[in-house]
Design an enzyme around this catalytic site. Structure first.
Site, PDB file in Angstrom:
ATOM      1  N   PHE A 156      42.955 -30.251  24.224  1.00  0.00           N
ATOM      2  CA  PHE A 156      43.342 -30.268  22.660  1.00  0.00           C
ATOM      3  C   PHE A 156      42.881 -31.458  22.140  1.00  0.00           C
ATOM      4  O   PHE A 156      42.885 -32.778  22.773  1.00  0.00           O
ATOM      5  CB  PHE A 156      44.777 -29.951  22.497  1.00  0.00           C
ATOM      6  CG  PHE A 156      45.239 -29.757  21.064  1.00  0.00           C
ATOM      7  CD1 PHE A 156      45.110 -28.313  20.479  1.00  0.00           C
ATOM      8  CD2 PHE A 156      45.505 -30.827  20.231  1.00  0.00           C
ATOM      9  CE1 PHE A 156      45.383 -28.217  19.282  1.00  0.00           C
ATOM     10  CE2 PHE A 156      45.691 -30.538  18.972  1.00  0.00           C
ATOM     11  CZ  PHE A 156      45.782 -29.352  18.535  1.00  0.00           C
ATOM     12  N   ASP A 200      51.211 -32.055  28.927  1.00  0.00           N
ATOM     13  CA  ASP A 200      51.237 -31.589  27.443  1.00  0.00           C
ATOM     14  C   ASP A 200      51.909 -30.336  27.609  1.00  0.00           C
ATOM     15  O   ASP A 200      51.207 -29.237  28.218  1.00  0.00           O
ATOM     16  CB  ASP A 200      49.884 -31.718  26.892  1.00  0.00           C
ATOM     17  CG  ASP A 200      50.121 -31.293  25.295  1.00  0.00           C
ATOM     18  OD1 ASP A 200      50.958 -30.395  25.056  1.00  0.00           O
ATOM     19  OD2 ASP A 200      49.591 -32.048  24.638  1.00  0.00           O
ATOM     20  N   TYR A 238      57.193 -26.802  16.886  1.00  0.00           N
ATOM     21  CA  TYR A 238      56.878 -25.676  15.949  1.00  0.00           C
ATOM     22  C   TYR A 238      56.266 -24.696  16.564  1.00  0.00           C
ATOM     23  O   TYR A 238      55.916 -23.800  15.527  1.00  0.00           O
ATOM     24  CB  TYR A 238      56.297 -26.603  14.551  1.00  0.00           C
ATOM     25  CG  TYR A 238      54.944 -27.463  14.985  1.00  0.00           C
ATOM     26  CD1 TYR A 238      53.944 -26.660  15.265  1.00  0.00           C
ATOM     27  CD2 TYR A 238      54.919 -28.837  15.206  1.00  0.00           C
ATOM     28  CE1 TYR A 238      52.709 -27.416  15.690  1.00  0.00           C
ATOM     29  CE2 TYR A 238      53.934 -29.561  15.651  1.00  0.00           C
ATOM     30  CZ  TYR A 238      52.654 -28.854  15.835  1.00  0.00           C
ATOM     31  OH  TYR A 238      51.467 -29.583  16.465  1.00  0.00           O
ATOM     32  N   LYS A 239      55.710 -24.701  17.544  1.00  0.00           N
ATOM     33  CA  LYS A 239      55.157 -23.462  17.951  1.00  0.00           C
ATOM     34  C   LYS A 239      56.208 -22.512  18.607  1.00  0.00           C
ATOM     35  O   LYS A 239      56.854 -21.757  17.810  1.00  0.00           O
ATOM     36  CB  LYS A 239      54.219 -23.988  19.251  1.00  0.00           C
ATOM     37  CG  LYS A 239      52.786 -24.854  18.809  1.00  0.00           C
ATOM     38  CD  LYS A 239      52.115 -25.437  19.336  1.00  0.00           C
ATOM     39  CE  LYS A 239      50.895 -26.234  18.686  1.00  0.00           C
ATOM     40  NZ  LYS A 239      50.012 -27.015  19.516  1.00  0.00           N
ATOM     41  N   ARG A 284      42.842 -15.975  19.159  1.00  0.00           N
ATOM     42  CA  ARG A 284      44.047 -15.994  19.974  1.00  0.00           C
ATOM     43  C   ARG A 284      45.050 -15.003  19.415  1.00  0.00           C
ATOM     44  O   ARG A 284      45.320 -15.071  18.253  1.00  0.00           O
ATOM     45  CB  ARG A 284      44.569 -17.361  19.929  1.00  0.00           C
ATOM     46  CG  ARG A 284      43.499 -18.323  20.439  1.00  0.00           C
ATOM     47  CD  ARG A 284      44.533 -19.720  20.886  1.00  0.00           C
ATOM     48  NE  ARG A 284      45.046 -20.171  19.688  1.00  0.00           N
ATOM     49  CZ  ARG A 284      45.599 -21.320  19.461  1.00  0.00           C
ATOM     50  NH1 ARG A 284      45.871 -22.309  20.474  1.00  0.00           N
ATOM     51  NH2 ARG A 284      46.233 -21.554  18.162  1.00  0.00           N
TER      52      ARG A 284
END
Ligand SMILES: *Cc1c(COP(=O)(O)O)cnc(C)c1O
Length: 419
Positions: free
Chosen positions: A143, A220, A245-246, A394
């Protein structure tokens, strides 16, 4: 069932291969976590939400939870709430995440800052703890923020980035890691689940290879926490960060979490020396003296309001258990791949995630040159996946809030948009 849903079912039955729809319904009926679907807010006009891996849905009781917080904890108790509950919240919530989702004992996890800032703090702490070693190993496809922060840390510390370039679909392997680490490696930074392909890294084997070289392993967990079970303590992980928040549904900008193995606490030191990391927060002394425990990772006043939403989701995950969450996740992604095979592969769409569920996290990525335009059309029609440059869509299938039928609606909408 509402009339519009019935209409939708009739429409689906016409346009779908009937066996896929029957299979989706069979899987939904057999789903032991199906009752959890109803706990989440239904977004008006959204036929399929396939982006819970980027921003989880709110729980239906969030308005009341927020109102109660403002009325009581803040509005009534006022500053007394700091002593009564908020001072300890970053550690208490960290322990909750550790217990529910990380396979980690208490006292090693805090909630704070953002993933980006915690990456910085932990990377700096790791480099400082390995004097004489001058390389940071990181993956080229990681990322952006992970790569950018690592580059900044390398610049500040006079270390060099050493890149791994794994297969874009299957992701990084323990063998690849073992060939690049050496007695020059201070730190290895990798994602547990690749944000693009969804490839799941072999955390125990890779961690072992890194630690055998004497380097520090930083994972991560942004795309794995709350969807893939893990055992940070047993697997010897040194440090980890992740988003809330995912899959933890903490809401936009909710703070991140960091794990620092207990044996490193008091030895590893993060570089942002704020009063919240001091031995005595209220000593107001002339100089910073760090606290020995996990609180040392804090710097300033924690964002209490932003820690509200994730608590309800953590309770839901705890009720379900991570093993059941993973089983549902595999069922959803397997079904997405099956629907892809029948409906999208014939149209030239590529599968950009591992086919084998044991090598895959909670999302499935598909590729086609037209997907940037296709995604715009899907969003207009209330089907919401996300687009990842250059050609990937995705399908993020948050297990507790997504059904097989919703997954099928999404795949059918991609097919229709392509046609
Ligand atoms: C989502 C994500 C981030 C986000 O970092 P923020 O600081 O919260 O913006 C970082 N790393 C990975 C791998 C992610 O998936």
């Amino acid at each position: 069932m509402t009339e519009s849903l019935e209409d939708e079912h009739r429409r689906l039955a016409q346009v779908l291969s009937p066996d896929l729809l029957a299979e989706a319904r069979r899987l939904d009926e057999a789903d032991p976590l199906a009752q959890q679907l109803d706990v989440f807010v239904d977004a008006p006009g959204v036929a399929a939400y396939l982006d819970g891996n980027s921003l989880g849905r709110p729980l239906k009781d969030m308005p009341e939870t927020a109102a109660r917080f403002i009325r009581e904890d803040w509005g009534t108790r006022l500053i007394r709430s700091w002593d009564e509950q908020w001072m300890e919240l970053p550690m208490r919530l960290g322990d909750r995440i550790a217990d529910v989702a990380l396979g980690a004992a208490a006292g090693q996890t805090i909630v704070a800052d953002s993933t980006s800032v915690l990456l910085y703090k932990l990377m700096r702490a790791a480099i400082a703890a390995r004097p004489g070693r001058d390389e940071i190993v990181i993956e080229g496809g990681n990322f952006p923020t992970d790569r950018f922060i690592a580059a900044g840390v390398a610049e500040e510390t006079g270390t060099t980035l050493r890149w791994i370039e794994p297969d874009a679909v299957t992701g990084v392997t323990a063998e690849e890691v073992a060939t690049v680490v050496s007695d020059r490696t201070a730190l290895v930074v990798l994602s547990h689940v690749d944000y693009r392909s969804g490839a799941l890294a072999d955390m125990p084997s890779i961690t072992r290879a890194v630690k055998d070289s004497g380097a520090v392993m930083l994972w991560d967990l942004c795309h794995s926490v709350g969807v893939v079970p893990m055992q940070l303590d047993d697997w010897g992980v040194d440090m980890a960060v992740g988003c809330t928040y995912k899959y933890l549904n903490g809401g936009p900008g909710s703070p991140a979490f960091a794990y620092l193995r207990s044996e490193h606490q008091g030895r590893f030191s993060q570089p942002i020396h704020g009063w919240w990391g001091a031995a005595d927060i209220f000593a107001m002394g002339p100089e910073y003296a760090p606290v020995a425990g996990i609180r040392q990772l804090l710097s300033g006043t924690p964002p209490v309001l932003s820690m509200l939403a994730m608590q309800g989701m953590l309770d839901l995950i705890a009720d379900a258990g991570m093993a059941a969450v993973r089983a549902k996740s595999i069922s959803l992604t397997d079904f997405a791949v099956r629907a892809y095979d029948e409906l999208l592969a014939p149209l030239g769409v590529r599968l950009q995630s591992p086919r084998n569920a044991s090598l895959r996290g909670g999302h499935v990525t598909i590729g086609h040159d037209s997907f940037q335009e296709v995604t715009q059309k899907l969003w207009k029609d209330g089907v919401i996946p996300d687009f990842r440059f250059p050609d990937g869509i995705r399908l993020g299938l948050s297990p507790l809030s997504t059904s097989h039928e919703e997954t099928l609606r999404g795949v059918v909408a991609v097919r229709d948009a392509l046609a």
